[in-house]
Design a protein around this motif. Structure first.
Motif, PDB file in Angstrom:
ATOM      1  N   GLU A   1       0.841  -1.192   0.000  1.00  0.00           N
ATOM      2  CA  GLU A   1       0.000   0.000   0.000  1.00  0.00           C
ATOM      3  C   GLU A   1       0.877   1.243   0.000  1.00  0.00           C
ATOM      4  OE1 GLU A   1      -1.375   0.434   4.548  1.00  0.00           O
ATOM      5  OE2 GLU A   1      -2.327  -1.230   3.484  1.00  0.00           O
ATOM      6  N   LEU A   2       0.302   2.317  -0.511  1.00  0.00           N
ATOM      7  CA  LEU A   2       1.066   3.527  -0.777  1.00  0.00           C
ATOM      8  C   LEU A   2       0.340   4.735  -0.200  1.00  0.00           C
ATOM      9  CD1 LEU A   2       3.327   5.022  -2.506  1.00  0.00           C
ATOM     10  CD2 LEU A   2       1.616   5.098  -4.321  1.00  0.00           C
ATOM     11  N   PRO A   3       0.998   5.542   0.639  1.00  0.00           N
ATOM     12  CA  PRO A   3       0.355   6.780   1.091  1.00  0.00           C
ATOM     13  C   PRO A   3       0.320   7.794  -0.038  1.00  0.00           C
ATOM     14  CG  PRO A   3       2.591   6.652   1.939  1.00  0.00           C
ATOM     15  CD  PRO A   3       2.324   5.350   1.247  1.00  0.00           C
ATOM     16  N   LEU A   4      -0.703   8.623  -0.046  1.00  0.00           N
ATOM     17  CA  LEU A   4      -0.852   9.666  -1.056  1.00  0.00           C
ATOM     18  C   LEU A   4      -0.831  11.008  -0.335  1.00  0.00           C
ATOM     19  CD1 LEU A   4      -1.345   9.703  -4.150  1.00  0.00           C
ATOM     20  CD2 LEU A   4      -3.749  10.114  -3.647  1.00  0.00           C
ATOM     21  N   ARG A   5      -0.005  11.918  -0.840  1.00  0.00           N
ATOM     22  CA  ARG A   5       0.213  13.192  -0.163  1.00  0.00           C
ATOM     23  C   ARG A   5      -0.134  14.348  -1.088  1.00  0.00           C
ATOM     24  NH1 ARG A   5       4.771  15.085   4.009  1.00  0.00           N
ATOM     25  NH2 ARG A   5       3.643  13.496   5.144  1.00  0.00           N
ATOM     26  N   ALA A   6      -0.888  15.305  -0.565  1.00  0.00           N
ATOM     27  CA  ALA A   6      -1.183  16.550  -1.272  1.00  0.00           C
ATOM     28  C   ALA A   6      -0.409  17.660  -0.570  1.00  0.00           C
ATOM     29  CB  ALA A   6      -2.680  16.852  -1.261  1.00  0.00           C
ATOM     30  N   GLY A   7       0.642  18.144  -1.214  1.00  0.00           N
ATOM     31  CA  GLY A   7       1.497  19.122  -0.546  1.00  0.00           C
ATOM     32  C   GLY A   7       2.184  18.485   0.634  1.00  0.00           C
TER      33      GLY A   7
ATOM     34  N   ARG B   1      -9.305  11.643   2.988  1.00  0.00           N
ATOM     35  CA  ARG B   1      -9.740  12.622   3.975  1.00  0.00           C
ATOM     36  C   ARG B   1      -9.443  14.048   3.514  1.00  0.00           C
ATOM     37  NH1 ARG B   1      -5.876   9.156   5.181  1.00  0.00           N
ATOM     38  NH2 ARG B   1      -3.822   9.830   5.844  1.00  0.00           N
ATOM     39  N   THR B   2     -10.133  14.977   4.123  1.00  0.00           N
ATOM     40  CA  THR B   2      -9.925  16.389   3.841  1.00  0.00           C
ATOM     41  C   THR B   2      -8.614  16.848   4.474  1.00  0.00           C
ATOM     42  OG1 THR B   2     -11.030  17.157   5.847  1.00  0.00           O
ATOM     43  CG2 THR B   2     -12.437  16.734   3.926  1.00  0.00           C
ATOM     44  N   LEU B   3      -8.216  18.069   4.142  1.00  0.00           N
ATOM     45  CA  LEU B   3      -7.009  18.615   4.776  1.00  0.00           C
ATOM     46  C   LEU B   3      -7.175  18.725   6.283  1.00  0.00           C
ATOM     47  CD1 LEU B   3      -6.052  21.428   2.223  1.00  0.00           C
ATOM     48  CD2 LEU B   3      -5.048  19.147   2.440  1.00  0.00           C
ATOM     49  N   GLY B   4      -8.414  18.881   6.722  1.00  0.00           N
ATOM     50  CA  GLY B   4      -8.683  18.951   8.156  1.00  0.00           C
ATOM     51  C   GLY B   4      -8.769  17.594   8.828  1.00  0.00           C
TER      52      GLY B   4
ATOM     53  N   ILE C   1      -3.115  11.379  -9.161  1.00  0.00           N
ATOM     54  CA  ILE C   1      -2.291  12.482  -8.662  1.00  0.00           C
ATOM     55  C   ILE C   1      -3.101  13.273  -7.639  1.00  0.00           C
ATOM     56  CG2 ILE C   1      -1.027  14.582  -9.269  1.00  0.00           C
ATOM     57  CD1 ILE C   1      -0.770  13.465 -12.107  1.00  0.00           C
ATOM     58  N   ALA C   2      -2.469  13.625  -6.529  1.00  0.00           N
ATOM     59  CA  ALA C   2      -3.071  14.509  -5.517  1.00  0.00           C
ATOM     60  C   ALA C   2      -2.388  15.864  -5.596  1.00  0.00           C
ATOM     61  CB  ALA C   2      -2.920  13.915  -4.125  1.00  0.00           C
ATOM     62  N   ARG C   3      -3.180  16.924  -5.614  1.00  0.00           N
ATOM     63  CA  ARG C   3      -2.637  18.278  -5.689  1.00  0.00           C
ATOM     64  C   ARG C   3      -3.241  19.136  -4.583  1.00  0.00           C
ATOM     65  NH1 ARG C   3      -4.264  17.512 -11.092  1.00  0.00           N
ATOM     66  NH2 ARG C   3      -2.527  17.053 -12.523  1.00  0.00           N
ATOM     67  N   ARG C   4      -2.408  19.874  -3.919  1.00  0.00           N
ATOM     68  CA  ARG C   4      -2.866  20.841  -2.922  1.00  0.00           C
ATOM     69  C   ARG C   4      -3.176  22.155  -3.633  1.00  0.00           C
ATOM     70  NH1 ARG C   4      -1.423  21.700   2.632  1.00  0.00           N
ATOM     71  NH2 ARG C   4      -2.688  23.440   3.404  1.00  0.00           N
ATOM     72  N   HIS C   5      -4.379  22.678  -3.461  1.00  0.00           N
ATOM     73  CA  HIS C   5      -4.710  23.963  -4.056  1.00  0.00           C
ATOM     74  C   HIS C   5      -3.996  25.081  -3.302  1.00  0.00           C
ATOM     75  CE1 HIS C   5      -8.548  23.091  -6.572  1.00  0.00           C
ATOM     76  NE2 HIS C   5      -7.625  22.170  -6.740  1.00  0.00           N
ATOM     77  N   LYS C   6      -3.489  26.040  -4.045  1.00  0.00           N
ATOM     78  CA  LYS C   6      -2.793  27.155  -3.420  1.00  0.00           C
ATOM     79  C   LYS C   6      -3.778  27.996  -2.612  1.00  0.00           C
ATOM     80  CE  LYS C   6       0.847  27.461  -6.912  1.00  0.00           C
ATOM     81  NZ  LYS C   6       1.490  28.318  -7.946  1.00  0.00           N
ATOM     82  N   PRO C   7      -3.300  28.590  -1.518  1.00  0.00           N
ATOM     83  CA  PRO C   7      -4.181  29.417  -0.689  1.00  0.00           C
ATOM     84  C   PRO C   7      -4.806  30.555  -1.502  1.00  0.00           C
ATOM     85  CG  PRO C   7      -2.105  28.995   0.426  1.00  0.00           C
ATOM     86  CD  PRO C   7      -1.939  28.503  -0.984  1.00  0.00           C
ATOM     87  N   SER C   8      -6.066  30.823  -1.248  1.00  0.00           N
ATOM     88  CA  SER C   8      -6.770  31.939  -1.877  1.00  0.00           C
ATOM     89  C   SER C   8      -7.936  32.300  -0.978  1.00  0.00           C
ATOM     90  CB  SER C   8      -7.264  31.544  -3.267  1.00  0.00           C
ATOM     91  OG  SER C   8      -8.316  30.598  -3.159  1.00  0.00           O
ATOM     92  N   ARG C   9      -8.822  33.092  -1.498  1.00  0.00           N
ATOM     93  CA  ARG C   9     -10.005  33.436  -0.705  1.00  0.00           C
ATOM     94  C   ARG C   9     -10.990  32.279  -0.627  1.00  0.00           C
ATOM     95  NH1 ARG C   9     -11.400  39.580  -2.926  1.00  0.00           N
ATOM     96  NH2 ARG C   9      -9.429  40.533  -2.264  1.00  0.00           N
ATOM     97  N   LEU C  10     -10.783  31.267  -1.499  1.00  0.00           N
ATOM     98  CA  LEU C  10     -11.646  30.097  -1.496  1.00  0.00           C
ATOM     99  C   LEU C  10     -11.207  29.134  -0.396  1.00  0.00           C
ATOM    100  CD1 LEU C  10     -11.830  29.572  -5.359  1.00  0.00           C
ATOM    101  CD2 LEU C  10     -13.576  30.585  -3.884  1.00  0.00           C
ATOM    102  N   PRO C  11     -12.076  28.208  -0.003  1.00  0.00           N
ATOM    103  CA  PRO C  11     -11.730  27.290   1.096  1.00  0.00           C
ATOM    104  C   PRO C  11     -10.483  26.458   0.776  1.00  0.00           C
ATOM    105  CG  PRO C  11     -14.068  27.174   0.564  1.00  0.00           C
ATOM    106  CD  PRO C  11     -13.439  27.993  -0.520  1.00  0.00           C
ATOM    107  N   GLY C  12      -9.715  26.123   1.812  1.00  0.00           N
ATOM    108  CA  GLY C  12      -8.559  25.247   1.639  1.00  0.00           C
ATOM    109  C   GLY C  12      -9.014  23.864   1.211  1.00  0.00           C
ATOM    110  N   CYS C  13      -8.379  23.313   0.195  1.00  0.00           N
ATOM    111  CA  CYS C  13      -8.811  22.024  -0.315  1.00  0.00           C
ATOM    112  C   CYS C  13      -7.689  21.381  -1.128  1.00  0.00           C
ATOM    113  CB  CYS C  13     -10.063  22.175  -1.182  1.00  0.00           C
ATOM    114  SG  CYS C  13      -9.848  23.315  -2.557  1.00  0.00           S
TER     115      CYS C  13
END
Length: 657
Positions: free
Chosen positions: A376-382, A410-413, A499-511
């Motif tokens: 099994e393989l962990p998947l990391r976003a950022g 799971r979510t970033l939270g 592929i997992a991608r972390r969205h860059k910070p903005s005024r939109l919710p972190g995701c």
């Protein structure tokens, strides 16, 4: 005619630099070199420099080169300084003997290569094993017919290292330091010669000569990098190379490079320059070979134009391996129950036998049923672990149509938004690819819908079988699979990229975003026929394709699009995107936003009442008959309960990437 000795500056005197001092002393006694200067952040005492006169000392490399008139620099500094200091030496006018690995990243290697090219100066890389006459001897042996066609090359190495080894310098055992790539792992530093020797034998030294690189990293010691690792390489000509190594053996075992041919084996022990040829029915044939010192070769190149043995360009494929290690998931800790020893060095039981098994079978640790190397393989976003991928499915019952899948998504939270094998539908396996009917075989799991009869247990379940990864990184992978029916016949082959991608910070919710692409090809000449239960008469049951099963424990569930609300309005629709939101038992809200990319768009299968699940249906209204089908689905995973306006903005941001 006498030749003036080459003036040398040694950069990095402590640590491995002491070996270079001894070698310089040998060549200085022969009049081939003169140590003109030493460059180090710490002063070098007179005892270390005995026999060299009074070479100039400085902590600044370029001024020292210019002041001493040095023609050659030996760079034995930490890995993450190689690119910068190597560039400095070359631009100051000195040829370069560069310790391995050449750099901590492929980008640094590329920059250094450009400087070598622009200056026209020589850069020899310190892979001493590549100076051995055993390698051309073996290549000549392989070119003949004594071994026949080469099946693959397996490398095994197991050494013992005390805890102090990983404390010898601030960069030791590190993947990165102060923002710079170090990549000081077992494959890339102590066993770098093993990787380079295998690549050389396979004729795969240029960067483009590698087609696939699959890395597994583990650690027994409390370090950042790997001390136990393996890699599988596939070169352009099709030859497979595996390298399995560890620094956690009870004692030192000489590493072996084993060439598997159809008529026998040839084994190179590169530390002793010994080759053993084994052919059935014949006694072993052992030969020992000379080795050319790489500094001597570089001096000869400077004075007489002799050909360099290990120019920087010959290490391009090796640097591709280094970069794959750098980008791989963090090394998996080996549980203490499998370890012995402590400060004197951690010992991994049976590791020497295991590395040898890898070399004999051309297998990775995860393929050898090792308890500390699960499939099994962990998947990391950022910088966040957001999921795990399980590709070994032998323990699953046939009735769930076993298949690799993502779980614990799971979510970033930290809120879990997937569910695997829930009681209501045990064949729902997290997030993955499941099709109810491919040429009459059930790859969805559970009962099969029979027209006019309803759901029936038919014993027609297939499975998706993992073949290999062609790429694995912390953020995702590319995997090759085959789809087999209940009789183990291959119906289709798949190439899957996640592929997992972390969205860059903005005024939109972190995701973050999960990008899931698959291509499914029929294994025979005839096209695949894909059906859903809807095409057989079960209204609304158009499921089959990418599918995301969300937790049944979620409350306040809602499925929606830009224009519709609720399961009845969304299921079977052709919306640009679909949202699914809910609340965890602890009251934490979450939202998933699904969108399809590419020219082919399918109708959406959506559930929220009986259970929460979303996926585009490949064959909603009619069966799909095709030789090949490709789809790409991107899913935004967000904390919080999003409204339509915010969801649409996130989808737009996703489509712009």
């Amino acid at each position: 005619m006498s030749v003036d000795p080459v003036r040398v500056v040694l950069a990095g005197v402590h640590g491995h630099g002491r070996w270079h001092l001894d070698n310089l002393r040998r060549l200085a006694d022969r009049g081939a070199v003169r140590l003109a200067g030493v460059c180090d952040t710490r002063p070098v005492d007179a005892a270390q420099l005995a026999g060299f006169g009074k070479p100039e000392q400085s902590g600044k490399l370029a001024p020292l080169i210019r002041h001493t008139g040095a023609e050659l620099v030996i760079l034995a500094t930490p890995i993450h300084t190689h690119a910068e200091l190597g560039t400095e030496a070359l631009r100051a006018g000195a040829h370069l003997l560069l310790e391995k690995p050449p750099a901590g990243s492929y980008a640094d290697y590329t920059r250094l290569s450009e400087v070598v090219s622009s200056t026209g100066l020589a850069c020899q890389v310190g892979f001493q094993s590549l100076g051995s006459a055993a390698l051309p001897y073996l290549r000549e042996l392989l070119a003949g017919d004594r071994l026949g066609q080469v099946r693959g090359i397996g490398v095994a190495g197991a050494w013992a290292r005390p805890a102090a080894y990983f404390e010898r310098a601030p960069w030791a055992g590190k993947r990165r330091l102060n923002g710079f790539a170090v990549t000081d792992g077992a494959l890339t530093n102590p066993f770098a010669h093993a990787v380079a020797s295998a690549l050389s034998l396979a004729g795969a030294e240029e960067p483009e000569s590698l087609r696939e690189i699959d890395v597994e990293l583990y650690r027994a010691n409390p370090i950042e990098a790997d001390d136990t690792s393996c890699v599988r390489l596939r070169v352009a000509g099709g030859t497979v190379i595996t390298v399995a190594v560890s620094m956690c053996a009870e004692r030192r075992h000489e590493p072996a490079v084993v060439v598997h041919g159809e008529h026998g084996q040839a084994e190179l022990t590169y530390t002793t320059d010994e080759v053993c040829l084994r052919r059935p029915g014949e006694p072993d044939e052992i030969t020992r070979h000379a080795r050319t010192d790489l500094l001597e070769n570089l001096v000869a190149h400077i004075r007489t134009g002799a050909e360099l043995l290990v120019p920087l360009r010959r290490t391009g494929a090796f640097m591709r391996v280094v970069d794959a290690v750098r980008r791989a998931a963090e090394p998996r800790p080996i549980p203490p129950t499998h370890l012995a020893g402590q400060n004197g060095g951690r010992v991994l039981a049976g590791i020497e036998r295991l590395t040898r098994r890898s070399a004999e079978n051309l297998a990775l640790f995860s393929e050898l049923e090792v308890p500390w190397a699960p499939a099994e393989l962990p998947l990391r976003a950022g910088d966040r672990d957001v999921a795990a991928y399980r590709w070994y499915t032998d323990g699953l019952p046939a009735t769930v149509a076993p298949r690799p899948h993502l779980y614990s998504v799971r979510t970033l939270g930290g809120t879990e938004v997937s569910e695997t094998a829930p009681p209501d539908h045990p064949h729902h396996l997290g997030v993955g690819l499941a099709v109810s009917d491919v040429d009459g075989t059930n790859f969805w799991g559970g009962r099969t819908y029979v027209q006019g009869q309803g759901p029936r247990w038919l014993g027609d379940h297939g499975s998706q079988r993992h073949l290999r990864f062609t790429r694995r990184e912390s953020c995702g992978f590319t995997e090759l699979l085959e789809w087999v029916d209940a009789e183990d016949r291959v119906l289709a082959r798949e190439r899957r990229t996640v592929i997992a991608r972390r969205h860059k910070p903005s005024r939109l919710p972190g995701c973050w975003e999960l990008d899931f692409t698959f291509r499914l090809d029929g294994a025979g000449r005839l096209p695949l026929t894909i059906r859903s239960s809807h095409t057989k008469g079960r209204a609304g049951a158009g499921y089959g394709g990418f599918f995301w099963r969300a937790p049944a424990s979620s409350t306040r569930r809602r499925v929606f699009t830009a224009e519709a609300d609720g399961e009845d309005a969304v299921n079977g629709g052709a919306a640009d995107w679909v949202g699914l939101s809910g609340s965890s038992p602890s009251g934490r809200d979450w939202t998933l936003l699904f969108t399809q990319c590419g020219p082919d768009r399918d109708r959406w299968f959506a559930r929220e009442r009986d259970y929460p699940g979303i996926g585009p249906g490949l064959a909603w209204e009619r069966p799909l008959s095709t030789g090949s089908v490709t789809r790409r689905i991107r899913t935004v995973v967000a904390d919080g309960r999003l409204d339509r306006r915010t969801a649409a903005a996130l989808i737009r941001r996703t489509s712009e990437r």
